[in-house]
Design a protein around this motif. Structure first.
Motif, PDB file in Angstrom:
ATOM      1  N   GLN A 142      15.890   2.503   4.281  1.00 56.21           N
ATOM      2  CA  GLN A 142      14.763   2.737   5.190  1.00 56.21           C
ATOM      3  C   GLN A 142      14.703   1.707   6.319  1.00 56.21           C
ATOM      4  OE1 GLN A 142      14.284   2.682   1.677  1.00 56.21           O
ATOM      5  NE2 GLN A 142      14.625   4.908   1.736  1.00 56.21           N
ATOM      6  N   GLY A 143      15.592   0.728   6.287  1.00 56.04           N
ATOM      7  CA  GLY A 143      15.636  -0.252   7.353  1.00 56.04           C
ATOM      8  C   GLY A 143      14.785  -1.483   7.128  1.00 56.04           C
ATOM      9  N   SER A 178       8.225  -9.133   1.255  1.00 54.85           N
ATOM     10  CA  SER A 178       7.270 -10.230   1.052  1.00 54.85           C
ATOM     11  C   SER A 178       5.873  -9.826   1.490  1.00 54.85           C
ATOM     12  CB  SER A 178       7.727 -11.470   1.828  1.00 54.85           C
ATOM     13  OG  SER A 178       8.927 -11.982   1.298  1.00 54.85           O
ATOM     14  N   ILE A 179       5.772  -9.155   2.633  1.00 48.33           N
ATOM     15  CA  ILE A 179       4.463  -8.723   3.126  1.00 48.33           C
ATOM     16  C   ILE A 179       3.843  -7.710   2.171  1.00 48.33           C
ATOM     17  CG2 ILE A 179       3.293  -7.498   5.002  1.00 48.33           C
ATOM     18  CD1 ILE A 179       5.470  -8.735   6.874  1.00 48.33           C
ATOM     19  N   TYR A 180       4.647  -6.789   1.666  1.00 50.98           N
ATOM     20  CA  TYR A 180       4.155  -5.801   0.704  1.00 50.98           C
ATOM     21  C   TYR A 180       3.639  -6.490  -0.560  1.00 50.98           C
ATOM     22  CZ  TYR A 180       4.105  -1.517  -2.129  1.00 50.98           C
ATOM     23  OH  TYR A 180       3.716  -0.466  -2.933  1.00 50.98           O
ATOM     24  N   ASP A 181       4.414  -7.451  -1.069  1.00 46.68           N
ATOM     25  CA  ASP A 181       4.003  -8.176  -2.276  1.00 46.68           C
ATOM     26  C   ASP A 181       2.735  -8.990  -2.023  1.00 46.68           C
ATOM     27  OD1 ASP A 181       6.057  -7.230  -3.858  1.00 46.68           O
ATOM     28  OD2 ASP A 181       7.397  -8.903  -3.402  1.00 46.68           O
ATOM     29  N   ARG A 194       5.482  -2.657  11.259  1.00 45.62           N
ATOM     30  CA  ARG A 194       5.590  -2.200   9.874  1.00 45.62           C
ATOM     31  C   ARG A 194       4.576  -2.867   8.939  1.00 45.62           C
ATOM     32  NH1 ARG A 194      11.627  -2.339  10.709  1.00 45.62           N
ATOM     33  NH2 ARG A 194      11.758  -4.292   9.533  1.00 45.62           N
ATOM     34  N   VAL A 195       3.763  -3.792   9.442  1.00 49.40           N
ATOM     35  CA  VAL A 195       2.770  -4.440   8.581  1.00 49.40           C
ATOM     36  C   VAL A 195       1.770  -3.392   8.100  1.00 49.40           C
ATOM     37  CG1 VAL A 195       0.924  -6.145   8.468  1.00 49.40           C
ATOM     38  CG2 VAL A 195       3.009  -6.660   9.748  1.00 49.40           C
ATOM     39  N   PRO A 196       1.524  -3.296   6.796  1.00 51.33           N
ATOM     40  CA  PRO A 196       0.620  -2.267   6.280  1.00 51.33           C
ATOM     41  C   PRO A 196      -0.815  -2.466   6.746  1.00 51.33           C
ATOM     42  CG  PRO A 196       1.326  -3.752   4.518  1.00 51.33           C
ATOM     43  CD  PRO A 196       2.139  -4.094   5.717  1.00 51.33           C
ATOM     44  N   GLU A 197      -1.561  -1.376   6.810  1.00 51.70           N
ATOM     45  CA  GLU A 197      -2.971  -1.430   7.198  1.00 51.70           C
ATOM     46  C   GLU A 197      -3.759  -2.266   6.188  1.00 51.70           C
ATOM     47  OE1 GLU A 197      -4.727   2.361   7.790  1.00 51.70           O
ATOM     48  OE2 GLU A 197      -3.228   3.027   9.256  1.00 51.70           O
ATOM     49  N   GLY A 198      -4.803  -2.904   6.690  1.00 48.29           N
ATOM     50  CA  GLY A 198      -5.650  -3.706   5.810  1.00 48.29           C
ATOM     51  C   GLY A 198      -5.349  -5.186   5.849  1.00 48.29           C
ATOM     52  N   LEU A 199      -4.279  -5.562   6.548  1.00 53.14           N
ATOM     53  CA  LEU A 199      -3.934  -6.967   6.702  1.00 53.14           C
ATOM     54  C   LEU A 199      -4.225  -7.407   8.136  1.00 53.14           C
ATOM     55  CD1 LEU A 199      -0.508  -7.223   4.840  1.00 53.14           C
ATOM     56  CD2 LEU A 199      -2.627  -8.358   4.174  1.00 53.14           C
ATOM     57  N   GLN A 258      13.058   1.074 -10.712  1.00 53.76           N
ATOM     58  CA  GLN A 258      12.201   0.675 -11.837  1.00 53.76           C
ATOM     59  C   GLN A 258      10.720   0.855 -11.542  1.00 53.76           C
ATOM     60  OE1 GLN A 258      13.494  -3.382 -12.367  1.00 53.76           O
ATOM     61  NE2 GLN A 258      15.250  -2.829 -13.659  1.00 53.76           N
ATOM     62  N   GLY A 259      10.398   1.240 -10.308  1.00 59.07           N
ATOM     63  CA  GLY A 259       9.004   1.451  -9.941  1.00 59.07           C
ATOM     64  C   GLY A 259       8.279   0.215  -9.444  1.00 59.07           C
ATOM     65  N   VAL A 260       9.001  -0.892  -9.253  1.00 66.62           N
ATOM     66  CA  VAL A 260       8.364  -2.118  -8.751  1.00 66.62           C
ATOM     67  C   VAL A 260       7.924  -1.915  -7.301  1.00 66.62           C
ATOM     68  CG1 VAL A 260       8.698  -4.578  -8.281  1.00 66.62           C
ATOM     69  CG2 VAL A 260       9.715  -3.548 -10.329  1.00 66.62           C
ATOM     70  N   TYR A 261       8.726  -1.162  -6.532  1.00 65.50           N
ATOM     71  CA  TYR A 261       8.381  -0.791  -5.158  1.00 65.50           C
ATOM     72  C   TYR A 261       8.523   0.717  -5.011  1.00 65.50           C
ATOM     73  CZ  TYR A 261       9.176  -5.757  -4.294  1.00 65.50           C
ATOM     74  OH  TYR A 261       9.124  -7.120  -4.349  1.00 65.50           O
ATOM     75  N   PRO A 262       7.750   1.316  -4.097  1.00 69.28           N
ATOM     76  CA  PRO A 262       7.997   2.719  -3.774  1.00 69.28           C
ATOM     77  C   PRO A 262       9.374   2.855  -3.120  1.00 69.28           C
ATOM     78  CG  PRO A 262       5.888   1.954  -2.857  1.00 69.28           C
ATOM     79  CD  PRO A 262       6.629   0.744  -3.318  1.00 69.28           C
ATOM     80  N   GLN A 263       9.961   4.043  -3.200  1.00 70.59           N
ATOM     81  CA  GLN A 263      11.251   4.250  -2.561  1.00 70.59           C
ATOM     82  C   GLN A 263      11.134   4.081  -1.054  1.00 70.59           C
ATOM     83  OE1 GLN A 263      14.238   4.561  -3.901  1.00 70.59           O
ATOM     84  NE2 GLN A 263      13.585   4.682  -6.021  1.00 70.59           N
ATOM     85  N   ASN A 264       9.991   4.425  -0.505  1.00 65.18           N
ATOM     86  CA  ASN A 264       9.751   4.191   0.939  1.00 65.18           C
ATOM     87  C   ASN A 264       8.333   3.704   1.122  1.00 65.18           C
ATOM     88  OD1 ASN A 264      10.054   4.065   3.672  1.00 65.18           O
ATOM     89  ND2 ASN A 264       9.889   6.264   4.019  1.00 65.18           N
ATOM     90  N   PHE A 265       8.154   2.497   1.628  1.00 65.30           N
ATOM     91  CA  PHE A 265       6.797   1.951   1.766  1.00 65.30           C
ATOM     92  C   PHE A 265       6.524   1.538   3.196  1.00 65.30           C
ATOM     93  CE2 PHE A 265       9.584  -1.528   0.437  1.00 65.30           C
ATOM     94  CZ  PHE A 265       9.288  -2.519   1.342  1.00 65.30           C
TER      95      PHE A 265
END
Length: 304
Positions: A29-30, A37-40, A68-73, A297-304
């Motif tokens: 996904q690039g 790190s930002i996702y975590d 790409r920074v997720p909403e809410g931050l 393993q489900g630790v991250y979504p396949q595309n986030f």
């Protein structure tokens, strides 16, 4: 209490990667390591991201990582420039190297009113590291001495099969408080342990894989900003006299100075995670495979 902030040291990205556009994606996904790190950080409870960058990479950085920074931050940008010096100081002729990680953190001072963590942009620290740091920062209030923290990793989780690494070897007391960090600049993996040399390989000293090391993942109270601001001119006085072109103001040395003065304590939080980074080109495939396994393993979504 306010959510803690995360300061990401990214001012070296343009030079380190040979240009931001060539920053290696680590999944189909690039995404780069910084995206993980930002996702975590968000899911661990951090509320603000402060990127430390250089002006010359601002446009490219905001159009890639920034978008790409997720909403809410909350997102802030601070700029580490080599000529960002206190009044009365001038840039030495020929100096192009930044002034170090402590100077980079100091550049974020206008944006920090809450406890905060500091990480490198190009290191993968893992889910657990962000969780234990967020828990520490939200459960400790600023007091005297100020409670700082560092995420320690087991050495065996930070070495590579492809060459040597440099690590800060931690000495910790029975109460998980940091006593010292000793930089070992040449550590190699040796089967079920590691060894370091200080004389270009003439002699080697063994290190256990269980040895705790620093990967520059620190947690601070906002008071450190005033301390860094006070300490920077003192650093400059020495650096300009002794090493004007390459002297650097580092976070571990600045923090150690505060520990020595009794102004702070440093609790070592032990992460069970595997650290990943691309120290050598051959490491990239290993990092990509590891991140894909974590997705499977489900630790991250396949595309986030």
């Amino acid at each position: 209490m306010n959510k803690p902030a995360l300061v990401i040291l990214a001012a070296g990205m343009g030079s380190r990667y040979g240009g931001l556009k060539q920053m290696d994606p680590m999944d189909p996904q690039g995404h780069a390591i910084i995206d993980y790190s930002i996702y975590d950080a968000k899911r661990a409870g951090f509320g603000k991201i402060v990127f430390i960058i250089k002006k010359e990479i601002e446009k490219d950085f905001k159009e890639t990582i920034g978008k790409r920074v997720p909403e809410g931050l909350e997102v802030c940008y601070a700029y580490q420039e080599v000529d960002a010096l206190p009044e009365g100081y001038s840039l030495p002729e020929g100096r192009v190297k930044p002034w170090g990680t402590a100077h980079a953190v100091l550049c974020a001072k206008p944006f920090i009113q809450e406890p905060f963590a500091v990480i490198n942009a190009d290191d993968y620290y893992g889910v657990h590291g962000f969780q234990i740091m967020a828990d520490f920062l939200t459960s400790h209030e600023e007091q005297d001495p100020a409670p700082f923290a560092m995420v320690g990793y087991h050495l065996g989780n930070t070495v590579t099969d492809n060459g040597y690494v440099s690590r800060g070897i931690c000495e910790v007391d029975d109460n998980h408080q940091l006593i010292s960090i000793t930089e070992r600049t040449h550590i190699e993996k040796r089967g079920d342990h590691a060894e370091f040399t200080e004389d270009d390989g003439k002699t080697w000293t063994p290190l256990s894989f269980d040895q705790l090391v620093s990967m520059n993942f620190f947690g601070f109270q906002p008071m450190i900003m005033d301390e860094l601001e006070t300490g920077f001119p003192a650093f400059l006085d020495q650096a300009l006299a002794e090493n004007p072109l390459k002297g650097e103001y580092f976070i571990p040395s600045a923090a150690s100075d505060l520990l020595g003065k009794g102004k702070a304590t440093m609790e070592v939080l032990v992460s069970k995670d595997q650290w990943y980074g691309v120290t050598y080109p051959e490491d990239k495939e290993n990092v990509m495979n590891a991140l894909q396994t974590l997705k499977d393993q489900g630790v991250y979504p396949q595309n986030f």
